[in-house]
Design a protein around this motif. Structure first.
Motif, mmCIF file in Angstrom:
data_model
loop_
_atom_site.group_PDB
_atom_site.id
_atom_site.type_symbol
_atom_site.label_atom_id
_atom_site.label_comp_id
_atom_site.label_asym_id
_atom_site.label_seq_id
_atom_site.Cartn_x
_atom_site.Cartn_y
_atom_site.Cartn_z
ATOM 1 N N PRO A 24 0.821 -1.215 0.000
ATOM 2 C CA PRO A 24 0.000 0.000 0.000
ATOM 3 C C PRO A 24 0.857 1.269 0.000
ATOM 4 C CG PRO A 24 -0.883 -1.602 1.543
ATOM 5 C CD PRO A 24 0.449 -2.143 1.078
ATOM 6 N N GLY A 25 0.433 2.218 -0.820
ATOM 7 C CA GLY A 25 1.149 3.486 -0.910
ATOM 8 C C GLY A 25 2.147 3.558 -2.044
ATOM 9 N N THR A 26 2.336 2.466 -2.758
ATOM 10 C CA THR A 26 3.336 2.461 -3.829
ATOM 11 C C THR A 26 2.840 3.121 -5.111
ATOM 12 O OG1 THR A 26 2.684 0.210 -4.444
ATOM 13 C CG2 THR A 26 4.636 0.443 -3.045
ATOM 14 N N LYS A 27 1.577 3.485 -5.138
ATOM 15 C CA LYS A 27 1.027 4.137 -6.337
ATOM 16 C C LYS A 27 1.832 5.380 -6.701
ATOM 17 C CE LYS A 27 -3.404 5.486 -8.243
ATOM 18 N NZ LYS A 27 -4.831 5.602 -7.987
ATOM 19 N N LYS A 28 2.366 6.069 -5.697
ATOM 20 C CA LYS A 28 3.145 7.284 -5.959
ATOM 21 C C LYS A 28 4.446 6.983 -6.709
ATOM 22 C CE LYS A 28 5.286 7.268 -1.373
ATOM 23 N NZ LYS A 28 5.369 7.951 -0.094
ATOM 24 N N PHE A 29 4.859 5.725 -6.730
ATOM 25 C CA PHE A 29 6.078 5.335 -7.445
ATOM 26 C C PHE A 29 5.790 4.758 -8.830
ATOM 27 C CE2 PHE A 29 7.198 4.879 -2.901
ATOM 28 C CZ PHE A 29 8.142 5.898 -2.846
ATOM 29 N N SER A 30 4.582 4.947 -9.284
ATOM 30 C CA SER A 30 4.185 4.411 -10.585
ATOM 31 C C SER A 30 5.124 4.829 -11.727
ATOM 32 C CB SER A 30 2.742 4.804 -10.895
ATOM 33 O OG SER A 30 2.316 4.204 -12.083
ATOM 34 N N PRO A 31 5.572 6.099 -11.800
ATOM 35 C CA PRO A 31 6.478 6.475 -12.903
ATOM 36 C C PRO A 31 7.790 5.686 -12.895
ATOM 37 C CG PRO A 31 5.573 8.441 -11.878
ATOM 38 C CD PRO A 31 5.182 7.273 -11.010
ATOM 39 N N GLN A 32 8.367 5.491 -11.713
ATOM 40 C CA GLN A 32 9.626 4.748 -11.623
ATOM 41 C C GLN A 32 9.415 3.268 -11.960
ATOM 42 O OE1 GLN A 32 8.462 6.773 -9.110
ATOM 43 N NE2 GLN A 32 9.937 8.440 -9.115
ATOM 44 N N LEU A 33 8.339 2.697 -11.446
ATOM 45 C CA LEU A 33 8.062 1.284 -11.713
ATOM 46 C C LEU A 33 7.721 1.061 -13.187
ATOM 47 C CD1 LEU A 33 6.032 0.539 -8.474
ATOM 48 C CD2 LEU A 33 8.351 -0.267 -9.007
ATOM 49 N N ARG A 34 7.006 1.998 -13.790
ATOM 50 C CA ARG A 34 6.696 1.883 -15.220
ATOM 51 C C ARG A 34 7.975 1.934 -16.047
ATOM 52 N NH1 ARG A 34 2.889 2.105 -19.001
ATOM 53 N NH2 ARG A 34 1.146 2.689 -17.684
ATOM 54 N N LYS A 35 8.865 2.839 -15.691
ATOM 55 C CA LYS A 35 10.134 2.933 -16.428
ATOM 56 C C LYS A 35 10.885 1.606 -16.347
ATOM 57 C CE LYS A 35 14.462 5.468 -16.822
ATOM 58 N NZ LYS A 35 15.273 6.585 -16.308
ATOM 59 N N ALA A 36 10.951 1.031 -15.143
ATOM 60 C CA ALA A 36 11.640 -0.256 -14.980
ATOM 61 C C ALA A 36 10.964 -1.334 -15.812
ATOM 62 C CB ALA A 36 11.657 -0.653 -13.507
ATOM 63 N N TYR A 37 9.649 -1.402 -15.752
ATOM 64 C CA TYR A 37 8.885 -2.395 -16.518
ATOM 65 C C TYR A 37 9.188 -2.253 -18.007
ATOM 66 C CZ TYR A 37 4.736 -4.416 -18.778
ATOM 67 O OH TYR A 37 3.894 -5.119 -19.598
ATOM 68 N N ASP A 38 9.116 -1.028 -18.517
ATOM 69 C CA ASP A 38 9.390 -0.796 -19.937
ATOM 70 C C ASP A 38 10.819 -1.194 -20.300
ATOM 71 O OD1 ASP A 38 6.795 0.155 -20.309
ATOM 72 O OD2 ASP A 38 7.385 2.275 -20.174
ATOM 73 N N MET A 39 11.761 -0.858 -19.450
ATOM 74 C CA MET A 39 13.160 -1.220 -19.701
ATOM 75 C C MET A 39 13.321 -2.744 -19.744
ATOM 76 S SD MET A 39 15.125 1.559 -17.273
ATOM 77 C CE MET A 39 16.784 0.977 -17.653
ATOM 78 N N MET A 40 12.683 -3.429 -18.811
ATOM 79 C CA MET A 40 12.822 -4.887 -18.731
ATOM 80 C C MET A 40 12.207 -5.587 -19.938
ATOM 81 S SD MET A 40 12.233 -5.614 -14.708
ATOM 82 C CE MET A 40 12.954 -4.520 -13.514
ATOM 83 N N LEU A 41 11.144 -5.019 -20.485
ATOM 84 C CA LEU A 41 10.546 -5.618 -21.677
ATOM 85 C C LEU A 41 11.468 -5.496 -22.890
ATOM 86 C CD1 LEU A 41 6.769 -4.638 -21.560
ATOM 87 C CD2 LEU A 41 7.806 -6.861 -21.064
ATOM 88 N N GLU A 42 12.301 -4.464 -22.906
ATOM 89 C CA GLU A 42 13.210 -4.232 -24.028
ATOM 90 C C GLU A 42 14.514 -5.017 -23.925
ATOM 91 O OE1 GLU A 42 12.473 -2.484 -26.780
ATOM 92 O OE2 GLU A 42 10.469 -2.273 -25.915
ATOM 93 N N MET A 43 14.817 -5.526 -22.750
ATOM 94 C CA MET A 43 16.089 -6.234 -22.535
ATOM 95 C C MET A 43 16.049 -7.638 -23.109
ATOM 96 S SD MET A 43 17.062 -5.185 -18.654
ATOM 97 C CE MET A 43 17.693 -3.561 -18.311
ATOM 98 N N ARG A 44 17.219 -8.119 -23.444
ATOM 99 C CA ARG A 44 17.375 -9.503 -23.869
ATOM 100 C C ARG A 44 17.768 -10.307 -22.638
ATOM 101 N NH1 ARG A 44 20.120 -10.753 -29.207
ATOM 102 N NH2 ARG A 44 17.944 -10.863 -29.786
ATOM 103 N N PRO A 45 16.916 -11.247 -22.215
ATOM 104 C CA PRO A 45 17.239 -12.030 -21.009
ATOM 105 C C PRO A 45 18.460 -12.925 -21.237
ATOM 106 C CG PRO A 45 15.212 -12.841 -22.025
ATOM 107 C CD PRO A 45 15.637 -11.640 -22.801
ATOM 108 N N VAL A 46 19.225 -13.088 -20.177
ATOM 109 C CA VAL A 46 20.393 -13.969 -20.185
ATOM 110 C C VAL A 46 19.996 -15.248 -19.462
ATOM 111 C CG1 VAL A 46 22.762 -14.276 -19.361
ATOM 112 C CG2 VAL A 46 22.011 -12.039 -20.223
ATOM 113 N N HIS A 47 20.105 -16.381 -20.137
ATOM 114 C CA HIS A 47 19.728 -17.654 -19.531
ATOM 115 C C HIS A 47 20.540 -17.898 -18.258
ATOM 116 C CE1 HIS A 47 18.475 -21.772 -19.049
ATOM 117 N NE2 HIS A 47 19.744 -22.122 -18.954
#
Length: 127
Positions: A24-47
């Protein structure tokens, strides 16, 4: 299923309400979490042969039981964590979106993030 596939299965708008329910209360961090999410979708995972394993755990102070993964499961560069398989022990009834939400927060706080996420990480820590 590897971690990146959990993120690919849900949009950020599906994950963020679950994060706010868990923390609870993490809604205020939505911009930072969205940036991380977007970055992670663009990354190539390392097995990786290592896994992120959710188990039933007991809080030493309160004695309460909760579901979680070891912090060390996230102590890797994001690309390596994204390539790890995610498993759940018997009795762990977290849904896939709950796993995605929990992993996103854990990676932001404990994972070895790219330098381009440094200011966002600091904002998350300041609370």
């Amino acid at each position: 299923m590897i971690l990146q596939q959990f993120f690919q299965a849900y949009s950020f708008s599906e994950i963020m309400p679950v994060i706010n329910d868990m923390f609870p209360g993490t809604k205020k961090f939505s911009p930072q979490l969205r940036k991380a999410y977007d970055m992670m979708l663009e990354m190539r995972p390392v097995h990786s042969k290592k896994i992120i394993k959710y188990t039933l755990r007991r809080d030493a102070e309160s004695g309460d039981t909760y579901m979680g993964a070891d912090d060390r499961d996230f102590d890797s560069p994001w690309e390596v964590c994204l390539g790890k398989n995610v498993s759940r022990d018997k009795g762990v009834d977290l849904s896939d979106v709950e796993v995605a939400a929990n992993c996103l927060v854990n990676l932001c706080l404990q994972g070895r993030y790219p330098k381009s996420f440094e200011a966002d990480h600091e904002a998350l820590l300041k609370g």
